[in-house]
Design a protein around this motif. Structure first.
Motif, PDB file in Angstrom:
ATOM      1  N   LYS A   1      30.039  45.808  37.939  1.00 57.16           N
ATOM      2  CA  LYS A   1      31.103  47.062  37.976  1.00 57.16           C
ATOM      3  C   LYS A   1      32.144  46.396  38.849  1.00 57.16           C
ATOM      4  N   ASP A   2      31.917  45.541  39.819  1.00 62.42           N
ATOM      5  CA  ASP A   2      32.790  44.924  40.741  1.00 62.42           C
ATOM      6  C   ASP A   2      33.766  44.009  39.898  1.00 62.42           C
ATOM      7  N   LEU A   3      35.164  44.163  39.879  1.00 62.15           N
ATOM      8  CA  LEU A   3      35.833  43.301  39.163  1.00 62.15           C
ATOM      9  C   LEU A   3      35.985  42.001  39.356  1.00 62.15           C
ATOM     10  N   GLU A   4      36.027  41.646  40.719  1.00 61.69           N
ATOM     11  CA  GLU A   4      36.041  40.448  41.322  1.00 61.69           C
ATOM     12  C   GLU A   4      34.558  39.562  40.932  1.00 61.69           C
ATOM     13  N   GLN A   5      33.515  40.366  40.980  1.00 63.14           N
ATOM     14  CA  GLN A   5      32.233  39.607  40.711  1.00 63.14           C
ATOM     15  C   GLN A   5      32.304  39.345  39.023  1.00 63.14           C
ATOM     16  N   LYS A   6      32.709  40.335  38.352  1.00 64.75           N
ATOM     17  CA  LYS A   6      32.629  40.358  36.711  1.00 64.75           C
ATOM     18  C   LYS A   6      33.352  39.022  36.458  1.00 64.75           C
ATOM     19  N   THR A   7      34.788  38.883  37.011  1.00 62.75           N
ATOM     20  CA  THR A   7      35.383  37.675  36.512  1.00 62.75           C
ATOM     21  C   THR A   7      34.774  36.499  36.988  1.00 62.75           C
TER      22      THR A   7
ATOM     23  N   ASP B   1      20.749  44.642  47.289  1.00 63.06           N
ATOM     24  CA  ASP B   1      22.262  44.323  47.194  1.00 63.06           C
ATOM     25  C   ASP B   1      22.660  43.789  46.003  1.00 63.06           C
TER      26      ASP B   1
ATOM     27  N   ASN C   1      26.528  42.400  39.890  1.00 65.37           N
ATOM     28  CA  ASN C   1      27.337  43.577  40.222  1.00 65.37           C
ATOM     29  C   ASN C   1      28.403  43.561  39.209  1.00 65.37           C
TER      30      ASN C   1
ATOM     31  N   LYS D   1      25.854  37.948  45.952  1.00 69.82           N
ATOM     32  CA  LYS D   1      27.092  37.703  46.331  1.00 69.82           C
ATOM     33  C   LYS D   1      27.832  36.580  45.799  1.00 69.82           C
TER      34      LYS D   1
END
Length: 497
Positions: A403-409, A34, A401, A37
């Motif tokens: 590719k996930d905008l929130e995670q990247k931020t 996964d 991850n 998170k």
């Protein structure tokens, strides 16, 4: 679920692999991992403790008396070969890329700055070549082959820990020697015993022992210590089974299952065998010259002293919780310590004495974190763990991850990275050692694509040593200066000194 033939089972048994563990690991090829998170980056005043200079000095001054009656060991993963250090030189031999050629030329024009310069000069002279002439005539490939291949220094196949890194007048030092010097200044007990443990490849252990045999007595006399040096290898039973692209077990030309090393996370088994009150962990290539290690030693002592302070108070609370004789005021005091000092997020639910005891009775580590200035490596984050709880973790880029905008931020807002500079303790308040395998988050491994001859396979790496393998530890982050971090990832880094 995959099944194994009798031949497969006998093959696994012979190499020490557990069939059920192999099946469990192999299932991740189907399900995948996964990833982390991320909730938010750990930053100063929210997950990272920043000590004032005066606090650092006081902690370091306390360290020596705090160590009375305690043992310490320095744990250094040192099994890596140096081939990655010379990646760009290998590329130069294999390609016509102009940028690589420019870098290779710049490297050779500074060749006399490297500690292995005279060795290279001598081995080429043995075969009738003049190093300077060959560089002047731009015969760069010949010179580089004499650095990397068996015809010369064979540095492409030598363990990184045994390369000549630093010069001291007419002398030189390898990384293992720099670790001896550094350890003598903080990792010794009150009787002057300084213990180090290196994890090495089995084919290279004798080379490590040989070099240490040549220099150990000299450093013992100089620093008035007695070294106790031990080695271990990554157990083959921790290797992971490779997969075909269709997620079937990968087999070699003889039809045998192909197992591959499970990455540095497998070293949690080696760490689990150590018996010591304190364990310092640092990578083999993160070494400074002796004239620049004062700050490193200061912060190593400060981190260790801080851990001892936390653990001393933690043990008092655990003993009180164990008796069950704690009132509401006691619980408030302990909860405040857990959240404020141990960085344990307890949520809003009321905890029972038993639940709080379980959260506090775990291995503990204090990890140095360095301000981010473009350096590689994972970093400190608040994450959601398997139980849905918020906790501090070291997260590697392979777990993110992006590719996930929130995670990247969240990643972009991080301010610090992990230099792998930590002090650990896995002794409980009764003097017993925790079983570190009980605190591994097995869901934090990752899968990559590799080559085997002309075939492609899927390889699985176990949870990394300082991220997934220590996921359920009590983790405290403390800021340390960038000057304590000097990794040698490429040969060009040796010019930073």
């Amino acid at each position: 679920m995959i099944t194994f033939s009798q031949k497969d089972q006998e093959f696994m048994l012979a190499r020490g692999s557990n069939q059920e563990s192999v099946k469990k690991q192999f299932s991740y090829f189907e399900t995948g991992f996964d990833g982390a998170k991320l909730i938010r980056a750990a930053v100063p005043d929210d997950g990272i403790l920043v000590l004032e200079e005066e606090q650092v000095e006081e902690l370091a001054a306390d360290f020596d008396w705090q160590m009375k009656g305690k043992s310490a060991v320095k744990f250094v993963p040192a099994s890596g070969a140096a081939s990655r250090m010379f990646k760009e030189l290998y590329l130069y031999l294999e390609s016509d890329d102009e940028a690589i050629a420019v870098k290779a030329k710049a490297f050779l024009l500074k060749i006399n700055k490297f500690a292995f310069y005279y060795d290279l000069q001598n081995v080429m002279q043995r075969d009738g070549y003049s190093l300077q002439n060959e560089i002047e005539f731009q015969n760069y490939q010949l010179v580089i082959r004499y650095i990397l291949d068996k015809v010369g220094l064979n540095y492409g196949n030598v363990p990184k820990g045994l390369l000549k890194f630093h010069t001291y007048g007419s002398q030189y030092r390898t990384p293992i020697e720099e670790h001896l010097v550094e350890a003598a200044l903080y990792a010794k007990d009150e009787w002057g015993v300084c213990r180090l443990h290196f994890t090495v490849s089995p084919q290279h252990q004798s080379e490590f022992e040989k070099r240490l045999g040549e220099v150990q007595e000299e450093y013992e006399k100089r620093f008035k210590v007695r070294y106790e040096i031990s080695f271990s290898i990554q157990n083959p039973s921790t290797d992971t089974l490779a997969a075909e692209e269709n997620n079937q077990p990968f087999r070699d030309a003889q039809g045998n299952l192909l197992f591959r090393p499970g990455g540095h996370g497998a070293l949690i088994h080696n760490l689990n065998q150590l018996k010591s009150d304190l364990v310092f962990i640092k990578n083999i290539d993160n070494v400074l010259t002796e004239d620049k290690i004062q700050t490193t030693v200061l912060y190593k002592k400060a981190l260790a002293a801080y851990l001892i302070e936390l653990q001393t108070q933690l043990f008092r609370y655990l003993k009180r919780l164990e008796t069950g004789e704690v009132d509401e005021m006691d619980m408030c005091e302990i909860l405040d310590f857990a959240e404020t000092n141990l960085m344990i997020s307890l949520g809003e639910d009321d905890l029972s004495v038993e639940e709080l005891y379980k959260k506090l009775n775990r291995p503990i580590r204090v990890c140095g974190m360095v301000k981010k200035e473009g350096e590689p490596g994972g970093g400190p984050f608040w994450v959601e763990n398997r139980a849905g709880e918020e906790c501090l973790q070291i997260v590697e880029s392979s777990q993110m991850n992006l590719k996930d905008l929130e995670q990247k931020t969240i990643v972009e807002r991080s301010t610090h990275f992990n230099p792998v500079d930590m002090v650990c303790s896995f002794v409980d308040h009764r003097g017993h050692y925790f079983n570190l395998l009980d605190y591994v988050d097995e869901s934090t491994g990752f899968i990559s694509s590799k080559s085997y001859g002309e075939r492609t396979l899927k390889a699985m790496e176990l949870p990394g040593l300082w991220n997934g393998a220590m996921a359920d530890w009590i983790t405290v982050f403390v800021e340390i200066p960038l000057s304590t971090f000097n990794p040698v990832k490429t040969v060009f880094d040796l010019l930073k000194r």
